[in-house]
Write a protein that holds these residues in place. Structure first.
Motif, PDB file in Angstrom:
ATOM      1  N   ARG A 280       0.734  -1.292  -0.055  1.00 29.26           N
ATOM      2  CA  ARG A 280       0.109   0.116   0.091  1.00 29.26           C
ATOM      3  C   ARG A 280       0.936   1.155  -0.008  1.00 29.26           C
ATOM      4  NH1 ARG A 280      -2.544  -2.522  -2.137  1.00 29.26           N
ATOM      5  NH2 ARG A 280      -4.235  -3.984  -1.730  1.00 29.26           N
ATOM      6  N   ARG A 281       0.529   1.940  -1.067  1.00 25.73           N
ATOM      7  CA  ARG A 281       1.507   3.147  -1.189  1.00 25.73           C
ATOM      8  C   ARG A 281       0.688   4.516  -1.448  1.00 25.73           C
ATOM      9  NH1 ARG A 281       6.508   1.953  -5.088  1.00 25.73           N
ATOM     10  NH2 ARG A 281       6.397   3.915  -5.458  1.00 25.73           N
ATOM     11  N   ASP A 282       0.808   5.633  -0.832  1.00 26.63           N
ATOM     12  CA  ASP A 282       0.095   6.850  -0.974  1.00 26.63           C
ATOM     13  C   ASP A 282       0.062   7.218  -2.255  1.00 26.63           C
ATOM     14  OD1 ASP A 282      -0.793   6.619   1.752  1.00 26.63           O
ATOM     15  OD2 ASP A 282       0.433   8.192   2.351  1.00 26.63           O
ATOM     16  N   ASP A 283       1.137   7.161  -3.120  1.00 23.42           N
ATOM     17  CA  ASP A 283       1.705   7.713  -4.445  1.00 23.42           C
ATOM     18  C   ASP A 283       0.548   6.902  -5.369  1.00 23.42           C
ATOM     19  OD1 ASP A 283       3.205   5.421  -3.995  1.00 23.42           O
ATOM     20  OD2 ASP A 283       4.774   6.526  -5.088  1.00 23.42           O
ATOM     21  N   ILE A 284       0.340   5.576  -5.209  1.00 20.12           N
ATOM     22  CA  ILE A 284      -0.341   5.017  -6.090  1.00 20.12           C
ATOM     23  C   ILE A 284      -1.832   5.120  -5.936  1.00 20.12           C
ATOM     24  CG2 ILE A 284      -0.934   2.422  -6.592  1.00 20.12           C
ATOM     25  CD1 ILE A 284       1.843   1.608  -6.171  1.00 20.12           C
ATOM     26  N   PHE A 285      -2.101   5.085  -4.560  1.00 21.59           N
ATOM     27  CA  PHE A 285      -3.762   5.247  -4.212  1.00 21.59           C
ATOM     28  C   PHE A 285      -3.893   6.596  -4.699  1.00 21.59           C
ATOM     29  CE2 PHE A 285      -6.767   7.309  -1.255  1.00 21.59           C
ATOM     30  CZ  PHE A 285      -7.703   6.344  -1.458  1.00 21.59           C
ATOM     31  N   ARG A 286      -3.280   7.778  -4.620  1.00 27.40           N
ATOM     32  CA  ARG A 286      -3.510   8.985  -5.086  1.00 27.40           C
ATOM     33  C   ARG A 286      -3.777   9.043  -6.565  1.00 27.40           C
ATOM     34  NH1 ARG A 286      -6.830  12.080  -4.008  1.00 27.40           N
ATOM     35  NH2 ARG A 286      -6.166  11.518  -1.717  1.00 27.40           N
ATOM     36  N   ILE A 287      -2.887   8.470  -7.426  1.00 32.03           N
ATOM     37  CA  ILE A 287      -2.926   8.406  -8.780  1.00 32.03           C
ATOM     38  C   ILE A 287      -4.133   7.654  -9.320  1.00 32.03           C
ATOM     39  CG2 ILE A 287      -2.055   7.168 -10.998  1.00 32.03           C
ATOM     40  CD1 ILE A 287       0.886   7.560  -9.639  1.00 32.03           C
ATOM     41  N   LEU A 288      -4.451   6.545  -8.724  1.00 27.92           N
ATOM     42  CA  LEU A 288      -5.878   5.717  -9.041  1.00 27.92           C
ATOM     43  C   LEU A 288      -6.799   6.707  -8.754  1.00 27.92           C
ATOM     44  CD1 LEU A 288      -4.642   2.061  -7.795  1.00 27.92           C
ATOM     45  CD2 LEU A 288      -4.518   3.065 -10.119  1.00 27.92           C
ATOM     46  N   ILE A 289      -7.018   7.405  -7.387  1.00 32.95           N
ATOM     47  CA  ILE A 289      -8.181   8.056  -7.102  1.00 32.95           C
ATOM     48  C   ILE A 289      -8.250   9.064  -8.072  1.00 32.95           C
ATOM     49  CG2 ILE A 289      -9.250   9.794  -5.364  1.00 32.95           C
ATOM     50  CD1 ILE A 289      -9.665   6.815  -4.776  1.00 32.95           C
ATOM     51  N   ASP A 290      -7.244   9.995  -8.310  1.00 36.00           N
ATOM     52  CA  ASP A 290      -7.419  11.105  -9.345  1.00 36.00           C
ATOM     53  C   ASP A 290      -7.865  10.589 -10.760  1.00 36.00           C
ATOM     54  OD1 ASP A 290      -6.298  12.692  -7.347  1.00 36.00           O
ATOM     55  OD2 ASP A 290      -4.347  12.771  -8.171  1.00 36.00           O
ATOM     56  N   GLU A 291      -7.445   9.384 -11.216  1.00 36.12           N
ATOM     57  CA  GLU A 291      -7.769   8.888 -12.504  1.00 36.12           C
ATOM     58  C   GLU A 291      -9.188   8.582 -12.320  1.00 36.12           C
ATOM     59  OE1 GLU A 291      -6.679   8.091 -15.614  1.00 36.12           O
ATOM     60  OE2 GLU A 291      -4.671   9.234 -15.253  1.00 36.12           O
ATOM     61  N   PHE A 292      -9.763   7.994 -11.390  1.00 39.10           N
ATOM     62  CA  PHE A 292     -11.206   7.730 -11.039  1.00 39.10           C
ATOM     63  C   PHE A 292     -12.072   9.098 -11.121  1.00 39.10           C
ATOM     64  CE2 PHE A 292     -14.766   7.054  -7.964  1.00 39.10           C
ATOM     65  CZ  PHE A 292     -15.463   6.229  -8.602  1.00 39.10           C
ATOM     66  N   ARG A 293     -11.603  10.183 -10.392  1.00 41.13           N
ATOM     67  CA  ARG A 293     -12.240  11.401 -10.339  1.00 41.13           C
ATOM     68  C   ARG A 293     -12.370  11.934 -11.537  1.00 41.13           C
ATOM     69  NH1 ARG A 293     -10.450  14.344  -5.018  1.00 41.13           N
ATOM     70  NH2 ARG A 293     -12.475  15.540  -5.450  1.00 41.13           N
ATOM     71  N   THR A 294     -11.302  11.906 -12.399  1.00 42.55           N
ATOM     72  CA  THR A 294     -11.213  12.835 -13.430  1.00 42.55           C
ATOM     73  C   THR A 294     -11.854  12.098 -14.886  1.00 42.55           C
ATOM     74  OG1 THR A 294      -9.013  12.296 -13.876  1.00 42.55           O
ATOM     75  CG2 THR A 294      -9.619  14.199 -12.631  1.00 42.55           C
ATOM     76  N   GLU A 295     -11.907  10.985 -14.713  1.00 38.52           N
ATOM     77  CA  GLU A 295     -12.287  10.135 -15.889  1.00 38.52           C
ATOM     78  C   GLU A 295     -13.648   9.620 -15.890  1.00 38.52           C
ATOM     79  OE1 GLU A 295     -10.788   9.258 -18.934  1.00 38.52           O
ATOM     80  OE2 GLU A 295      -8.889  10.103 -18.487  1.00 38.52           O
ATOM     81  N   ALA A 296     -14.602  10.608 -15.920  1.00 39.00           N
ATOM     82  CA  ALA A 296     -16.025  10.342 -16.047  1.00 39.00           C
ATOM     83  C   ALA A 296     -16.614   9.405 -17.072  1.00 39.00           C
ATOM     84  CB  ALA A 296     -16.955  11.803 -16.019  1.00 39.00           C
ATOM     85  N   ASP A 297     -16.030   9.287 -18.234  1.00 41.47           N
ATOM     86  CA  ASP A 297     -16.439   8.409 -19.297  1.00 41.47           C
ATOM     87  C   ASP A 297     -15.945   7.172 -19.409  1.00 41.47           C
ATOM     88  OD1 ASP A 297     -17.730  10.811 -20.343  1.00 41.47           O
ATOM     89  OD2 ASP A 297     -15.974  11.431 -21.503  1.00 41.47           O
ATOM     90  N   ASN A 298     -14.947   6.933 -18.288  1.00 38.12           N
ATOM     91  CA  ASN A 298     -14.482   5.486 -18.354  1.00 38.12           C
ATOM     92  C   ASN A 298     -14.482   4.974 -16.783  1.00 38.12           C
ATOM     93  OD1 ASN A 298     -13.188   3.186 -19.045  1.00 38.12           O
ATOM     94  ND2 ASN A 298     -11.167   4.265 -20.048  1.00 38.12           N
ATOM     95  N   ILE A 299     -15.609   5.207 -16.199  1.00 35.33           N
ATOM     96  CA  ILE A 299     -15.980   4.650 -14.956  1.00 35.33           C
ATOM     97  C   ILE A 299     -15.505   3.127 -14.587  1.00 35.33           C
ATOM     98  CG2 ILE A 299     -17.515   4.403 -12.923  1.00 35.33           C
ATOM     99  CD1 ILE A 299     -18.863   6.920 -13.849  1.00 35.33           C
ATOM    100  N   PRO A 300     -16.011   2.152 -15.583  1.00 33.68           N
ATOM    101  CA  PRO A 300     -15.878   0.835 -15.071  1.00 33.68           C
ATOM    102  C   PRO A 300     -14.429   0.400 -15.363  1.00 33.68           C
ATOM    103  CG  PRO A 300     -17.608   1.285 -16.782  1.00 33.68           C
ATOM    104  CD  PRO A 300     -17.026   2.627 -16.611  1.00 33.68           C
TER     105      PRO A 300
END
Length: 282
Positions: free
Chosen positions: A178-198
């Motif tokens: 578990r790494r904060d940098d990886i978590f933050r990248i994945l969360i940022d991608e999830f929050r900004t990619e509204a057209d690719n939620i799945p």
């Protein structure tokens, strides 16, 4: 060095055997017996080489057997399992690594034989960001993900520099640590990619960090999400140990009925009987 197509030799023998059986066995029975026949063929002395396929490869030196493998690939002659098994038995990764600098076919063959050995993982990552061959990328990615922590830092660097970003996201999402940098990248991608939620919800599910639950819960409550998005969000929430019990109406969603119909048909079990008289083929 003479390169033999042992698979073609086996196929010819099998064709004669089937033709001479006069329909004694069904197609399914032949399918069950073919692996046994092929294994037996590997220990059969062949007149053309004066020995069996297994012994033919076993007599080669490490350098010779890798040279033989490369010749098979370059001349587009099928590589028999006898050759592959002999190479894997020897554990000669250092001899196979040079193939990773060869053609796409050589790269895939080398990766299949080397597997996910630690020393090869960084090489696979380097190949992934350099090649345009999708088969090579997919095979490299598959192997890297099994030991993603070994190259997590490099994968993050590639992601931030825009190289094979989707592959890098998939790789870091398989990191066990578990790494904060990886978590933050994945969360940022999830929050900004509204057209690719799945896809992005799936990455969070794969990473397995329950800190993502509030973000997933907020998104699944949004009005206007599609049924496809809803399903994937619910799956991700459950994969992280959460639950979602809200009632949503997707009757107007164009994919709702299609997916529900598919789910229903997939749950139907169709049973058939097959018999095998247990006789051996000589």
């Amino acid at each position: 060095m003479i390169i033999y197509d042992f698979d073609e030799m086996f196929d010819k023998r099998l064709t004669k055997l089937i033709a001479g059986s006069n329909g004694r066995y069904t197609e399914e029975e032949w399918e069950d017996r073919i692996p046994q026949l092929y294994d037996r063929f590997g220990d059969t002395d062949l007149k053309i080489i004066g020995t069996s396929p297994r012994k033919y490869y076993a007599a080669m030196s490490d350098d010779e057997i890798v040279k033989c493998l490369r010749a098979h690939v370059r001349e587009n002659i099928p590589v028999s399992s006898f050759l592959c098994l002999e190479i894997q038995k020897r554990r000669i990764t250092d001899k196979l690594l040079p193939l990773l600098e060869g053609s796409p076919d050589e790269q895939v063959m080398a990766m299949n034989l080397i597997g996910d050995e630690d020393t090869a993982i960084p090489r696979y990552l380097d190949i992934l960001v350099r090649t345009d061959d999708e088969e090579v990328r997919e095979r490299a990615s598959e192997l890297i993900k099994s030991k993603a922590d070994l190259v997590a830092d490099a994968a993050i660097a590639h992601y931030r520099e825009g190289r094979a970003r989707e592959y890098m996201l998939d790789i870091i999402s398989r990191s066990v640590r578990r790494r904060d940098d990886i978590f933050r990248i994945l969360i940022d991608e999830f929050r900004t990619e509204a057209d690719n939620i799945p896809l992005k919800a799936g990455l969070l599910a794969a990473y397995g960090d329950e800190r993502a639950l509030p973000y997933l819960q907020d998104r699944i409550e949004e009005e206007g999400i599609s049924y496809v998005d809803f399903r994937e969000l619910k799956f991700a929430i459950e994969a992280l140990g959460g639950t979602y019990t809200g009632e949503r109406d997707f009757s107007d969603d164009r994919y709702y009925e299609i997916i529900k119909a598919h789910d229903t048909s997939s749950n139907l079990n169709i049973f058939g009987d097959a018999s095998d008289n247990g006789e051996e083929i000589s």
